[in-house]
Design a protein around this motif. Structure first.
Motif, PDB file in Angstrom:
ATOM      1  N   VAL A   9       2.615  11.641  -7.304  1.00  0.00           N
ATOM      2  CA  VAL A   9       2.410  12.553  -5.975  1.00  0.00           C
ATOM      3  C   VAL A   9       1.001  12.358  -5.309  1.00  0.00           C
ATOM      4  CG1 VAL A   9       2.286  15.054  -5.432  1.00  0.00           C
ATOM      5  CG2 VAL A   9       4.066  14.380  -7.025  1.00  0.00           C
ATOM      6  N   LYS A  10       0.084  12.130  -6.095  1.00  0.00           N
ATOM      7  CA  LYS A  10      -1.349  11.733  -5.577  1.00  0.00           C
ATOM      8  C   LYS A  10      -1.138  10.364  -4.843  1.00  0.00           C
ATOM      9  CE  LYS A  10      -5.865  11.238  -7.233  1.00  0.00           C
ATOM     10  NZ  LYS A  10      -6.588  11.362  -8.465  1.00  0.00           N
ATOM     11  N   LEU A  11      -0.500   9.436  -5.492  1.00  0.00           N
ATOM     12  CA  LEU A  11      -0.266   8.211  -4.857  1.00  0.00           C
ATOM     13  C   LEU A  11       0.300   8.123  -3.371  1.00  0.00           C
ATOM     14  CD1 LEU A  11      -1.346   5.509  -6.271  1.00  0.00           C
ATOM     15  CD2 LEU A  11       1.094   4.919  -7.001  1.00  0.00           C
ATOM     16  N   VAL A  12       1.384   8.768  -3.373  1.00  0.00           N
ATOM     17  CA  VAL A  12       2.241   9.146  -2.239  1.00  0.00           C
ATOM     18  C   VAL A  12       1.389   9.642  -1.139  1.00  0.00           C
ATOM     19  CG1 VAL A  12       4.090  10.077  -1.159  1.00  0.00           C
ATOM     20  CG2 VAL A  12       4.418   9.006  -3.538  1.00  0.00           C
ATOM     21  N   ASP A  13       0.687  10.684  -1.405  1.00  0.00           N
ATOM     22  CA  ASP A  13       0.166  11.647  -0.796  1.00  0.00           C
ATOM     23  C   ASP A  13      -1.188  10.738  -0.028  1.00  0.00           C
ATOM     24  OD1 ASP A  13      -0.610  14.220   0.453  1.00  0.00           O
ATOM     25  OD2 ASP A  13      -2.451  14.487  -0.913  1.00  0.00           O
ATOM     26  N   ARG A  14      -1.889  10.186  -0.899  1.00  0.00           N
ATOM     27  CA  ARG A  14      -3.047   9.323  -0.338  1.00  0.00           C
ATOM     28  C   ARG A  14      -2.471   8.012   0.523  1.00  0.00           C
ATOM     29  NH1 ARG A  14      -8.252   9.441  -4.095  1.00  0.00           N
ATOM     30  NH2 ARG A  14      -7.843  11.429  -3.837  1.00  0.00           N
ATOM     31  N   LEU A  16       0.694   6.976   1.424  1.00  0.00           N
ATOM     32  CA  LEU A  16       1.987   6.757   1.976  1.00  0.00           C
ATOM     33  C   LEU A  16       1.628   6.197   3.555  1.00  0.00           C
ATOM     34  CD1 LEU A  16       5.082   7.253   2.394  1.00  0.00           C
ATOM     35  CD2 LEU A  16       4.530   9.615   3.205  1.00  0.00           C
ATOM     36  N   ALA A  17       0.927   6.822   4.381  1.00  0.00           N
ATOM     37  CA  ALA A  17       0.491   6.369   5.773  1.00  0.00           C
ATOM     38  C   ALA A  17       0.205   4.989   5.622  1.00  0.00           C
ATOM     39  CB  ALA A  17      -0.347   7.369   6.400  1.00  0.00           C
ATOM     40  N   GLU A  18      -0.743   4.439   4.983  1.00  0.00           N
ATOM     41  CA  GLU A  18      -1.213   3.043   4.997  1.00  0.00           C
ATOM     42  C   GLU A  18       0.183   2.035   4.688  1.00  0.00           C
ATOM     43  OE1 GLU A  18      -5.367   1.738   4.901  1.00  0.00           O
ATOM     44  OE2 GLU A  18      -4.840   2.647   2.983  1.00  0.00           O
ATOM     45  N   VAL A  19       0.767   2.554   3.673  1.00  0.00           N
ATOM     46  CA  VAL A  19       1.875   1.586   3.177  1.00  0.00           C
ATOM     47  C   VAL A  19       3.013   1.634   4.200  1.00  0.00           C
ATOM     48  CG1 VAL A  19       3.777   1.406   1.546  1.00  0.00           C
ATOM     49  CG2 VAL A  19       1.584   2.000   0.583  1.00  0.00           C
ATOM     50  N   TRP A  60      -3.030  -2.444  -4.927  1.00  0.00           N
ATOM     51  CA  TRP A  60      -1.847  -2.608  -5.975  1.00  0.00           C
ATOM     52  C   TRP A  60      -0.741  -2.281  -5.189  1.00  0.00           C
ATOM     53  CZ3 TRP A  60       0.906   1.602  -8.509  1.00  0.00           C
ATOM     54  CH2 TRP A  60       1.813   1.072  -9.735  1.00  0.00           C
ATOM     55  N   LEU A  61      -0.702  -1.341  -4.314  1.00  0.00           N
ATOM     56  CA  LEU A  61       0.524  -0.911  -3.537  1.00  0.00           C
ATOM     57  C   LEU A  61       0.891  -1.955  -2.590  1.00  0.00           C
ATOM     58  CD1 LEU A  61      -0.129   3.002  -2.877  1.00  0.00           C
ATOM     59  CD2 LEU A  61       1.671   2.179  -4.293  1.00  0.00           C
ATOM     60  N   PHE A  62      -0.196  -2.379  -1.991  1.00  0.00           N
ATOM     61  CA  PHE A  62      -0.123  -3.502  -1.093  1.00  0.00           C
ATOM     62  C   PHE A  62       0.533  -4.671  -1.475  1.00  0.00           C
ATOM     63  CE2 PHE A  62      -3.486  -2.279   2.433  1.00  0.00           C
ATOM     64  CZ  PHE A  62      -2.654  -0.775   2.625  1.00  0.00           C
ATOM     65  N   THR A  63       0.099  -5.005  -2.869  1.00  0.00           N
ATOM     66  CA  THR A  63       0.712  -6.136  -3.430  1.00  0.00           C
ATOM     67  C   THR A  63       2.231  -6.033  -3.674  1.00  0.00           C
ATOM     68  OG1 THR A  63      -1.320  -6.503  -4.497  1.00  0.00           O
ATOM     69  CG2 THR A  63       0.415  -7.540  -5.429  1.00  0.00           C
TER      70      THR A  63
ATOM     71  N   LEU B  64       8.917  11.732   6.634  1.00  0.00           N
ATOM     72  CA  LEU B  64       8.982  10.512   5.790  1.00  0.00           C
ATOM     73  C   LEU B  64       8.520  10.945   4.266  1.00  0.00           C
ATOM     74  CD1 LEU B  64       8.651   7.249   5.327  1.00  0.00           C
ATOM     75  CD2 LEU B  64       6.367   7.149   6.244  1.00  0.00           C
ATOM     76  N   ALA B  65       7.349  11.592   4.319  1.00  0.00           N
ATOM     77  CA  ALA B  65       6.708  12.084   2.797  1.00  0.00           C
ATOM     78  C   ALA B  65       7.907  12.495   2.128  1.00  0.00           C
ATOM     79  CB  ALA B  65       5.527  12.960   3.141  1.00  0.00           C
TER      80      ALA B  65
END
Lengths: 172, 268
Positions: A9-14, A16-19, A60-63, B64-65
């Motif tokens: 949840v934290k990963l998505v929250d932080r 999401l926009a950039e990904v 990591w997410l960008f990879t 989206l979220a």
């Protein structure tokens, strides 16, 4: 079986926009970008235990995103490195006025770059990777990356110049 | 200027901090020595900075979220993990053992269960309030991309009764034996995929999912809504259920009608 943990949840929250923004620039389509984003977070969730340090989560997410993008390119529309008509020895080129380009014209130009060039160019602009980091992350020879980066950037400028009435002639 | 020097100049990092590598060591003195070259580089550099700022200027779609959270929650709650899902091995950590691991696991599992419940509630709320509504062309295009990477041969097809919530669509040629599989994440939704018998070397799959469509018919259209050189997809909706018929093979547009209830079979 994993559940959507607080970490995910934290990963998505932080991130999401950039990904999503990266995915959009890579694919040029809202639908594809959203699919790529969902896929990225799904894989991240499933492999969360592999993340060493939350501080490196962005990278990591960008990879993961790049892997998903490359895989989708391979299956969806295989592209060979097309000749973009950019000669590295060419001494003059058109450079658009930086203020004359906007987000849309940038995307239109990016969409016209072959995927392998688009990826390298976006790793440079979006992730602000050095050519060495790009080479390491894509497991490509440094010379290949430098060549793709130079050609990709030059082609992007040419495409932007074609769309932009205001331009500056630059000669090297 | 040599291509190598030009490439080295183009590869200069956007910030000055990383200019200690060999390419930069070659480019920086060249720029210092040649005023004309430096002026050109500075114009290009202005553009580089503008592009670096603009690439982040992308609006986020509404909801989206919620959709991403729903996908993750849905996969967590229902699905076995995708067998081929993998993250880069270079980031694998090695501290998977230790006396507190079990306690941490149970703590994480408990916390995860709570978060999963919240996420599922959020998902339900999201579906009530902001469930995405697709139009037929968009859905067909997205589905075509999905279909081309959906390898049914890797999955064991089932021949028992399919879920009644995802019935086989009317208007599609009925197979003598129904072969189906469950797909946990079909464009963010659960779906049942019915594999149809191949005709003329073309593979066809009927995807049945609960997806909202804004503009479509309630029977299979005469022509696909979207097609590429390898895949054609038609979309329709009946009783709140979306049906997507995907045909894969050469000239899929021509083959699409063969899979409708009154097919024009290929001349052989």
């Amino acid at each position: 079986m994993a559940s959507p943990s607080a970490d995910t949840v934290k990963l998505v929250d932080r991130h999401l926009a950039e990904v999503y923004r990266y995915a959009f620039r890579l694919t040029g389509s809202q639908w594809d970008a959203e699919e790529l984003t969902q896929q990225t977070f799904l894989i991240a969730h499933q492999n969360y235990s592999q993340l060493r340090d939350f501080a490196s989560a962005r990278s990591w997410l960008f990879t993961i995103l790049r892997h998903c993008f490359l895989r989708s390119q391979g299956r969806w529309q295989p592209q060979r490195a097309a000749d973009m008509g950019v000669d590295l020895e060419q001494m003059a080129e058109e450079v658009p006025d930086a203020d004359a380009i906007d987000s849309e014209s940038l995307q239109t130009a990016l969409n016209k770059l072959p995927a392998e060039y688009r990826l390298v160019v976006l790793m440079y602009y979006f992730e602000q990777c050095s050519y060495r980091e790009i080479a390491e992350k894509l497991a490509l020879p440094i010379g290949t990356v430098m060549s793709r980066l130079a050609r990709g950037k030059a082609a992007l400028r040419k495409l932007l110049a074609d769309e932009s009435p205001a331009m500056v002639k630059v000669s090297h | 200027m040599s291509p190598e020097l030009r490439a080295a100049i183009e590869a200069l990092p956007l910030s000055a901090k990383g200019r200690t590598d060999p390419a930069s060591m070659e480019a920086v003195p060249a720029l210092a020595e040649d005023e004309r070259l430096r002026a050109s580089f500075e114009r290009i550099r202005d553009l580089d900075h503008r592009i670096a700022a603009l690439v982040h200027d992308v609006p986020l779609p509404d909801g989206l979220a919620g959709r991403v959270a729903a996908t993750v929650a849905s996969a967590s709650a229902r699905a076995p993990l995708a067998p081929n899902a993998s993250a880069p091995a270079s980031l694998v950590r090695s501290d998977h053992s230790g006396p507190n691991r079990s306690r941490r696991w149970w703590l994480a599992a408990g916390l995860g269960a709570i978060v999963a419940s919240i996420a599922l509630l959020a998902m339900t709320f999201t579906q009530w309030t902001a469930e995405p509504v697709w139009n037929a062309a968009q859905l067909a295009e997205a589905a075509a991309r999905f279909c081309l990477s959906d390898n049914a041969t890797d999955v064991e097809l089932r021949t028992d009764s399919p879920p009644t919530d995802y019935p086989f669509g009317r208007g599609v040629v009925s197979p003598s034996t129904v072969r189906w599989r469950l797909i946990r994440n079909f464009l963010g939704q659960t779906a049942v995929a019915y594999e149809l018998p191949s005709i003329g070397g073309h593979r066809a799959t009927l995807y049945v999912a609960r997806i909202n469509l804004s503009d479509t018919t309630d029977t299979p259209p005469q022509q696909p809504d979207f097609s590429t050189g390898r895949c054609a997809v038609a979309v329709w909706q009946r009783g709140g259920i979306a049906y997507l018929l995907a045909v894969i093979g050469d000239q899929p547009d021509s083959a699409y009608p063969w899979f409708l209830e009154r097919p024009t079979t290929p001349l052989t």
